[in-house]
Design an enzyme around this catalytic site. Structure first.
Site, PDB file in Angstrom:
ATOM      1  CG  ASN A 117      -9.113  -5.173  -2.918  1.00  0.00           C
ATOM      2  OD1 ASN A 117      -8.099  -5.659  -2.415  1.00  0.00           O
ATOM      3  ND2 ASN A 117      -9.833  -4.246  -2.301  1.00  0.00           N
ATOM      4  CG  HIS A 118      -6.784  -1.298  -2.646  1.00  0.00           C
ATOM      5  ND1 HIS A 118      -7.192  -0.061  -2.204  1.00  0.00           N
ATOM      6  CD2 HIS A 118      -7.224  -2.190  -1.722  1.00  0.00           C
ATOM      7  CE1 HIS A 118      -7.836  -0.186  -1.053  1.00  0.00           C
ATOM      8  NE2 HIS A 118      -7.865  -1.473  -0.742  1.00  0.00           N
ATOM      9  CG  HIS A 177      -5.573  -8.997  -2.372  1.00  0.00           C
ATOM     10  ND1 HIS A 177      -4.430  -8.489  -1.790  1.00  0.00           N
ATOM     11  CD2 HIS A 177      -6.608  -8.331  -1.810  1.00  0.00           C
ATOM     12  CE1 HIS A 177      -4.767  -7.547  -0.922  1.00  0.00           C
ATOM     13  NE2 HIS A 177      -6.069  -7.431  -0.917  1.00  0.00           N
ATOM     14  CG  HIS A 182      -2.216  -0.773   0.953  1.00  0.00           C
ATOM     15  ND1 HIS A 182      -3.003  -0.596  -0.172  1.00  0.00           N
ATOM     16  CD2 HIS A 182      -2.832  -1.728   1.695  1.00  0.00           C
ATOM     17  CE1 HIS A 182      -4.047  -1.405  -0.111  1.00  0.00           C
ATOM     18  NE2 HIS A 182      -3.966  -2.114   1.008  1.00  0.00           N
TER      19      HIS A 182
END
Length: 229
Positions: free
Chosen positions: A141-142, A199, A72
């Site tokens: 998913n991001h 993920h 992230h």
């Protein structure tokens, strides 16, 4: 003999350790709700008419296997995890030899260093391959949220992160964008030895449709289809 798997957790999960405030209303997204969708999986890899060649999703068991979770947008944490795994040196060069590292997606959002991390991982893929190892980067998913224009979790500093390569973030990460095409060279699901990586897990209905799941997301990111499964 089953390869030993070491897991390095760079983040505890998509939504842990962050503000509990309700996020802003989402931008309309083309990504379907995978938990509730009843649409049947495609019987062919990818979308109809997609010209992307399939990429390897099944890999032999290595002597040593390391999994790294969500990073992230945190370049320091990414480097720390890779160094703890014995994958890179102080100059960020691959020193892992035949080591196989699986990074299970969610490079994007929540931090300011997204482009730098992507560029690092893309380079290390080539260096690892040349050394007889592998860095297998998966889509989370991001990555798909950003491709769909859902920027709820983008930091102010990251919003302009890709401006040097495209007119704005969506032009870089949206389907057919310069970084979306780079991401399209990666799968959603990979199997290394007898271990399945993705993920957030693989639904039972997808167990025999891994190539189609991978292909549909890749073709969408490449700008060749209407959306992933």
């Amino acid at each position: 003999m089953r390869a030993a798997v070491w897991a390095i957790v760079a983040a505890f999960g998509c939504d842990r350790g962050h503000s509990r405030e309700k996020p802003a209303a989402p931008v309309p997204t083309a990504v379907p709700d995978r938990a509730t969708s009843t649409a049947p999986a495609s019987s062919t890899p990818g979308a109809a008419g997609c010209t992307l060649a399939p990429i390897l999703a099944r890999h032999p068991a290595p002597k040593r296997l390391v999994a790294i979770g969500d990073v992230h947008g945190d370049l320091a944490a990414t480097r720390s995890a890779l160094r703890a795994a014995g994958a890179i040196d102080a100059q960020d060069r691959w020193i892992g030899g035949e080591l196989v590292v699986v990074q299970v997606g969610d490079v994007l959002d929540r931090g300011d260093d997204e482009q730098a991390i992507l560029d690092l991982l893309f380079r290390l893929e080539d260096e690892a391959k040349a050394a007889g190892g592998a860095l297998i980067m998966l889509l989370g998913n991001h990555e798909l949220m950003n491709a769909a224009g859902d920027f709820r979790y983008v930091t102010p500093g990251a919003m302009t992160d890709f401006d040097e390569v495209a007119k704005d973030r969506l032009a870089a990460l949206g389907p057919g964008g310069v970084y979306a095409k780079k991401l399209a060279a990666h799968n959603v699901v990979a199997i290394v030895g007898d271990t399945v990586f993705s993920h957030a897990g693989v639904l039972g209905d997808w167990a025999t449709q891994i190539e189609a799941v991978n292909g549909s997301s890749r073709c969408w990111l490449d700008g060749q289809s209407g959306g992933p499964q």
